[in-house]
Design an enzyme around this catalytic site. Structure first.
Site, mmCIF file in Angstrom:
data_model
loop_
_atom_site.group_PDB
_atom_site.id
_atom_site.type_symbol
_atom_site.label_atom_id
_atom_site.label_comp_id
_atom_site.label_asym_id
_atom_site.label_seq_id
_atom_site.Cartn_x
_atom_site.Cartn_y
_atom_site.Cartn_z
ATOM 1 N N HIS A 118 0.800 -1.283 0.058
ATOM 2 C CA HIS A 118 -0.102 -0.006 -0.020
ATOM 3 C C HIS A 118 0.967 1.138 0.095
ATOM 4 O O HIS A 118 1.985 1.267 0.570
ATOM 5 C CB HIS A 118 -0.928 -0.084 1.182
ATOM 6 C CG HIS A 118 -2.123 0.967 1.370
ATOM 7 N ND1 HIS A 118 -1.571 2.192 1.763
ATOM 8 C CD2 HIS A 118 -3.168 0.953 1.225
ATOM 9 C CE1 HIS A 118 -3.126 2.911 1.840
ATOM 10 N NE2 HIS A 118 -3.942 2.234 1.541
ATOM 11 N N ASP A 195 2.894 -4.350 8.048
ATOM 12 C CA ASP A 195 1.669 -3.560 8.006
ATOM 13 C C ASP A 195 0.535 -4.616 8.190
ATOM 14 O O ASP A 195 0.029 -5.256 7.255
ATOM 15 C CB ASP A 195 1.716 -3.118 6.595
ATOM 16 C CG ASP A 195 0.317 -2.404 6.143
ATOM 17 O OD1 ASP A 195 -0.554 -2.462 6.948
ATOM 18 O OD2 ASP A 195 0.073 -1.689 5.042
ATOM 19 N N GLN A 198 -4.674 -5.105 7.080
ATOM 20 C CA GLN A 198 -5.688 -6.080 6.531
ATOM 21 C C GLN A 198 -5.558 -7.531 7.145
ATOM 22 O O GLN A 198 -6.631 -8.281 7.057
ATOM 23 C CB GLN A 198 -5.725 -6.537 4.881
ATOM 24 C CG GLN A 198 -5.784 -5.329 4.106
ATOM 25 C CD GLN A 198 -7.143 -4.773 4.165
ATOM 26 O OE1 GLN A 198 -8.057 -5.478 4.597
ATOM 27 N NE2 GLN A 198 -7.334 -3.374 3.865
ATOM 28 N N LYS A 221 -10.687 -0.648 10.540
ATOM 29 C CA LYS A 221 -10.838 -1.850 9.627
ATOM 30 C C LYS A 221 -11.169 -3.012 10.540
ATOM 31 O O LYS A 221 -11.338 -4.271 9.952
ATOM 32 C CB LYS A 221 -9.580 -2.143 8.772
ATOM 33 C CG LYS A 221 -8.842 -0.815 8.312
ATOM 34 C CD LYS A 221 -8.345 -1.234 6.829
ATOM 35 C CE LYS A 221 -7.730 0.052 6.338
ATOM 36 N NZ LYS A 221 -7.822 0.080 4.724
ATOM 37 N N CYS A 358 -4.702 2.252 -3.604
ATOM 38 C CA CYS A 358 -3.532 2.862 -2.960
ATOM 39 C C CYS A 358 -2.133 1.901 -3.534
ATOM 40 O O CYS A 358 -1.531 1.718 -2.333
ATOM 41 C CB CYS A 358 -3.662 3.137 -1.842
ATOM 42 S SG CYS A 358 -4.985 4.195 -1.284
HETATM 43 N N1 PMP Z 1 -2.106 -0.596 4.595
HETATM 44 C C1 PMP Z 1 -2.941 -1.292 4.220
HETATM 45 C C2 PMP Z 1 -2.759 -2.831 3.542
HETATM 46 C C3 PMP Z 1 -4.043 -0.951 3.887
HETATM 47 O O1 PMP Z 1 -5.081 -1.700 3.496
HETATM 48 C C4 PMP Z 1 -4.197 0.383 4.477
HETATM 49 C C5 PMP Z 1 -5.777 1.076 4.208
HETATM 50 N N2 PMP Z 1 -6.592 0.784 2.968
HETATM 51 C C6 PMP Z 1 -3.531 1.211 4.974
HETATM 52 C C7 PMP Z 1 -2.121 0.476 5.010
HETATM 53 C C8 PMP Z 1 -3.704 2.535 5.440
HETATM 54 O O2 PMP Z 1 -4.528 2.697 6.566
HETATM 55 P P1 PMP Z 1 -5.128 3.862 7.222
HETATM 56 O O3 PMP Z 1 -5.423 4.923 5.840
HETATM 57 O O4 PMP Z 1 -6.080 3.725 7.975
HETATM 58 O O5 PMP Z 1 -4.057 4.658 7.676
#
Ligand code: PMP
Length: 400
Positions: A118, A195, A198, A221, A358
């Site tokens: 991401h 990270d 998920q 999440k 993203c």
């Molecule tokens: N890493 C992953 C794998 C994600 O899915 C997300 C959210 N789409 C993020 C980082 C970023 O998380 P946040 O926008 O809640 O900071």
């Protein structure tokens, strides 16, 4: 199908009306009533500041705030004083990059990321690398879309100070062999950041068993509120990290000559924190653990298997990612842009995500501008999959 009987929690989600199929939990999870109630109670009954009050109400709120920290740590198998509350995973990664990273990386040092990260696990490292003159390497994926750990092993050198990988991909759902990643990172003396955005809502996580050094995730999440998330780091690493943001609540003593700081985790929590967010986060963790991460993973794995089989009946479909993905299925339809898929599905009452998620470097690797993504949660059921597949047949009819 028997799937409907695995978990029966849909009526606990007031924002999911009958006939609406929410398949975008990987972007953000809908909230169970228990979480909404906890937030309402915190603002409407228990509210006060934390860590400073000499009065009963504030002491009680402080106890709730710290209980949330303990629950957050327990969810991932960490120690209570190893969890820093942040605005979310993004802020947690930036904290590590700018505090630990600036203190530990020098010109010529290297960072290993993977092709499926991401943007929030790419850009903070690019900002750090630019500042210190470090170099970023990218670990390739195997043909199914998993981070290729044997490739990682051959890339890693003593120059690598950090490996930062997604525990579960937000696009492909692929699950990392996190223990193996920790072993190969540590073999060259690098730290491992996972990270867990998920992973935390979908699979059991135990940072102690994995042996990683940093773990980040976002409350929203995991069925909790937005605006709060967690950084977990091993105690000795957290204690060694310099302050990142300065302000109230992170200091020991301030004078104009010299200021001293509180120990971790307070040192990294400048300013009034998201008090009610922490209470909501705690309620969400309790709710999630009430179901159990093993049960959630089994539920979502069954849904993924059923979805992949049903989607394969749609002519012209491409499925991305491994068969054993964790609750997430990305796909494309020949000749139809994912945004058009998303719009037509919306008309059919099915909410999916369409875009690059993203993860633009991953789109380049897959050779597509975007994908359509369906993601599952505790409330998902076979009817959601039927609506998705019916909707895709409608897309096919419209696009001939
Ligand atoms: N890493 C992953 C794998 C994600 O899915 C997300 C959210 N789409 C993020 C980082 C970023 O998380 P946040 O926008 O809640 O900071």
């Amino acid at each position: 199908t028997p799937l409907n009987s695995i978990l029966a929690v849909r009526d606990q989600f007031p924002a999911i009306p009958p006939g609406w199929h929410y398949l975008d939990s990987a972007a953000t999870a809908q909230k169970p009533q228990a979480v909404i109630d906890a937030i309402t109670r915190a603002y409407g009954h228990d509210y006060a500041t934390v860590h400073r009050g000499v009065y009963e109400r504030s002491a009680a709120m402080t106890a709730s705030f710290e209980a949330a920290r303990a629950a957050t740590a327990a969810l991932i198998g960490g120690g209570e004083f190893e969890v820093v509350f942040t605005r979310g995973a993004t802020e947690a990664i930036n904290l590590v990059a700018q505090s630990w990273g600036l203190a530990n990386l020098r010109e010529g040092d290297r960072i290993l990321l993977s092709g499926l990260e991401h943007h929030s696990n790419i850009v903070p490292w690019q900002l750090l690398a630019e500042r210190v003159g470090a170099v970023i390497d990218v670990c390739p994926l195997d043909p199914e879309g998993r981070i290729d750990l044997s490739a990682a092993e051959s890339i890693l050198t003593e120059q690598h100070k950090l490996v930062a990988f997604a525990h579960v991909s937000n696009v492909l759902g692929s699950i990392l062999d996190a223990r193996c990643a920790a072993k190969i990172a540590h073999k060259v003396g690098a730290k491992l950041l996972l990270d867990g955005c998920q992973a935390a809502p979908r699979i059991p996580v135990d940072v102690a068993a994995i042996g990683c050094d940093f773990y980040v995730f976002s409350a929203h999440k995991v069925y909790g509120p937005t605006g709060i998330g967690a950084l977990w780091a091993r105690k000795e690493i957290l204690d060694s990290m310099p302050p990142w943001q300065g302000g109230g609540a992170m200091i020991d003593r301030v004078t104009f000559e010299k200021t001293t700081y509180l120990p971790a985790p307070s040192r990294f929590e400048a300013g009034t924190p998201h008090i009610v967010g922490a209470v909501g986060f705690h309620a969400a963790i309790d709710w999630t653990q009430g179901i159990g991460l093993d049960a959630l993973h089994a539920h979502e794995s069954a849904l993924v298997a059923q979805a992949r089989a049903a989607l394969r009946t749609v002519p012209g479909i491409t499925l991305f990612g491994p068969e054993d993905s964790a609750g997430i299925v990305s796909f494309g339809l020949d000749g139809v842009h994912p945004h058009d898929i998303g719009t037509i599905l919306d008309d059919a009452g099915v909410a999916i995500r369409a875009g690059h998620h993203c993860a633009q470097p991953l789109m380049d690797i897959l050779g597509v501008p975007a994908t359509a993504r369906a993601s599952f949660a505790a409330h998902s059921d076979a009817a959601d999959i039927e609506a998705l597949v019916e909707g895709l047949y409608k897309v096919k009819r419209i696009f001939g």
